[in-house]
Scaffold this motif. Structure first.
Motif, PDB file in Angstrom:
ATOM      1  N   ARG A  29      -3.926  -6.477   4.086  1.00  0.00           N
ATOM      2  CA  ARG A  29      -2.592  -6.844   3.592  1.00  0.00           C
ATOM      3  C   ARG A  29      -2.069  -5.793   2.626  1.00  0.00           C
ATOM      4  NH1 ARG A  29       1.397  -9.674   5.512  1.00  0.00           N
ATOM      5  NH2 ARG A  29       2.735  -8.116   4.581  1.00  0.00           N
ATOM      6  N   TYR A  30      -2.985  -5.251   1.796  1.00  0.00           N
ATOM      7  CA  TYR A  30      -2.624  -4.191   0.850  1.00  0.00           C
ATOM      8  C   TYR A  30      -2.109  -2.960   1.601  1.00  0.00           C
ATOM      9  CZ  TYR A  30      -3.408  -0.700  -2.881  1.00  0.00           C
ATOM     10  OH  TYR A  30      -3.268   0.313  -3.811  1.00  0.00           O
ATOM     11  N   ASP A  39       1.313  -3.729   3.034  1.00  0.00           N
ATOM     12  CA  ASP A  39       2.330  -3.713   1.974  1.00  0.00           C
ATOM     13  C   ASP A  39       2.694  -2.291   1.576  1.00  0.00           C
ATOM     14  OD1 ASP A  39       2.417  -6.461   1.961  1.00  0.00           O
ATOM     15  OD2 ASP A  39       1.156  -6.697   0.182  1.00  0.00           O
ATOM     16  N   PHE A  42       4.796  -0.769   4.492  1.00  0.00           N
ATOM     17  CA  PHE A  42       6.136  -1.359   4.530  1.00  0.00           C
ATOM     18  C   PHE A  42       6.966  -0.900   3.336  1.00  0.00           C
ATOM     19  CE2 PHE A  42       4.863  -3.747   8.080  1.00  0.00           C
ATOM     20  CZ  PHE A  42       5.965  -4.391   8.614  1.00  0.00           C
ATOM     21  N   THR A  43       6.329  -0.649   2.215  1.00  0.00           N
ATOM     22  CA  THR A  43       7.061  -0.149   1.052  1.00  0.00           C
ATOM     23  C   THR A  43       7.611   1.243   1.324  1.00  0.00           C
ATOM     24  OG1 THR A  43       5.737  -1.502  -0.452  1.00  0.00           O
ATOM     25  CG2 THR A  43       6.906   0.357  -1.425  1.00  0.00           C
ATOM     26  N   SER A  97      10.839  -1.846   2.591  1.00  0.00           N
ATOM     27  CA  SER A  97      10.852  -3.302   2.721  1.00  0.00           C
ATOM     28  C   SER A  97       9.545  -3.944   2.262  1.00  0.00           C
ATOM     29  CB  SER A  97      11.141  -3.695   4.168  1.00  0.00           C
ATOM     30  OG  SER A  97      10.132  -3.148   5.032  1.00  0.00           O
ATOM     31  N   GLY A  98       8.904  -3.358   1.275  1.00  0.00           N
ATOM     32  CA  GLY A  98       7.652  -3.915   0.786  1.00  0.00           C
ATOM     33  C   GLY A  98       7.867  -5.073  -0.163  1.00  0.00           C
ATOM     34  N   PRO A  99       6.755  -5.640  -0.666  1.00  0.00           N
ATOM     35  CA  PRO A  99       6.867  -6.794  -1.564  1.00  0.00           C
ATOM     36  C   PRO A  99       7.520  -6.447  -2.904  1.00  0.00           C
ATOM     37  CG  PRO A  99       4.608  -5.995  -1.476  1.00  0.00           C
ATOM     38  CD  PRO A  99       5.378  -5.243  -0.431  1.00  0.00           C
ATOM     39  N   ARG A 100       7.355  -5.215  -3.346  1.00  0.00           N
ATOM     40  CA  ARG A 100       7.996  -4.739  -4.573  1.00  0.00           C
ATOM     41  C   ARG A 100       8.609  -3.370  -4.278  1.00  0.00           C
ATOM     42  NH1 ARG A 100       3.683  -6.179  -9.384  1.00  0.00           N
ATOM     43  NH2 ARG A 100       3.534  -8.397  -8.947  1.00  0.00           N
ATOM     44  N   PRO A 101       9.808  -3.363  -3.761  1.00  0.00           N
ATOM     45  CA  PRO A 101      10.424  -2.094  -3.345  1.00  0.00           C
ATOM     46  C   PRO A 101      10.517  -1.080  -4.481  1.00  0.00           C
ATOM     47  CG  PRO A 101      11.687  -3.973  -2.560  1.00  0.00           C
ATOM     48  CD  PRO A 101      10.662  -4.509  -3.503  1.00  0.00           C
ATOM     49  N   VAL A 158       3.024  -1.212  -5.503  1.00  0.00           N
ATOM     50  CA  VAL A 158       2.318  -2.268  -4.762  1.00  0.00           C
ATOM     51  C   VAL A 158       1.066  -2.690  -5.540  1.00  0.00           C
ATOM     52  CG1 VAL A 158       1.125  -2.848  -2.615  1.00  0.00           C
ATOM     53  CG2 VAL A 158       3.174  -1.416  -2.554  1.00  0.00           C
TER      54      VAL A 158
END
Length: 203
Positions: A107-108, A111, A114-115, A119-123, A200
């Motif tokens: 998942r890390y 993330d 995607f960053t 579009s990651g969890p914390r852009p 991230v």
């Protein structure tokens, strides 16, 4: 080269030659005297697992080069320290396959990738002003596989987030396509990679 990397074969004059297993593709890119050459498209660069940057030697290293030159050590034959057989390489590849990757580490990795795409969890603020194209799914696979190899080299049968971080530049620097503004401002891919890994949270 590209046919070898994707299809594990090469063809000459319509005749197909299967490559031995395993095989490795190495390529060099010289920033000087590039006339007659061209930069590979992003999709083709993405096929390389890693990109390393070699710089000039440090003063002490260049001094050693001069010393070796005057003693003939640069031109004399060198004895092999040891040999690695193809069976050794195949065995190590199997060992890398068995290195455990926890779902939290996967998942890390996702993330992180995607960053890079914005579009990651914390852009990362203003990332889209510097990055035109982020890392592809091959980037996720490469981070995981290189993390597994790094863990194995350090005597572990499981991957930690530090294994993923350790090789981040080599895995991602050629997978980020920077905008013209970023290139004109002298922004390096490594700066963006650091910003992504800072944003991230580690599991």
């Amino acid at each position: 080269m590209l046919e070898a990397m994707q299809e594990r074969q090469t063809s000459i004059g319509g005749e197909v030659y299967r490559l031995p297993e395993p095989f490795m593709v190495l390529a060099t890119q010289n920033p000087i005297e590039e006339e007659g050459t061209y930069v590979l498209p992003e999709a083709q660069m993405d096929r390389f697992l890693m990109k390393e940057i070699l710089t000039y030697p440090r003063p002490a290293e260049e001094h050693e080069i001069l010393d070796r030159s005057t003693t003939g050590a640069l031109t004399g034959p060198r004895e092999a320290v040891g040999t690695v057989t193809l069976e050794d390489v195949r065995f190590l590849r199997q060992m890398v396959d068995q290195v455990y990757v926890d779902p939290a580490v996967k998942r890390y990795i996702i993330d992180l990738v995607f960053t890079t795409r914005g579009s990651g969890p914390r852009p990362v603020p203003n990332l889209t002003q510097s990055v035109r194209v982020g890392a592809s799914p091959r980037g996720s696979l490469a981070l995981m596989r290189v993390g597994q190899a790094h863990a194995l080299l350090h005597g572990r049968d499981y991957v930690t987030p530090d294994d993923v971080r350790a090789m981040r530049y080599g895995v991602l620097r050629h997978r980020l396509v920077l905008t013209f503004d970023a290139l004109a401002s002298g922004i390096k891919p490594e700066q963006i990679i650091d910003a992504v890994f800072h944003a991230v949270p580690m599991p």
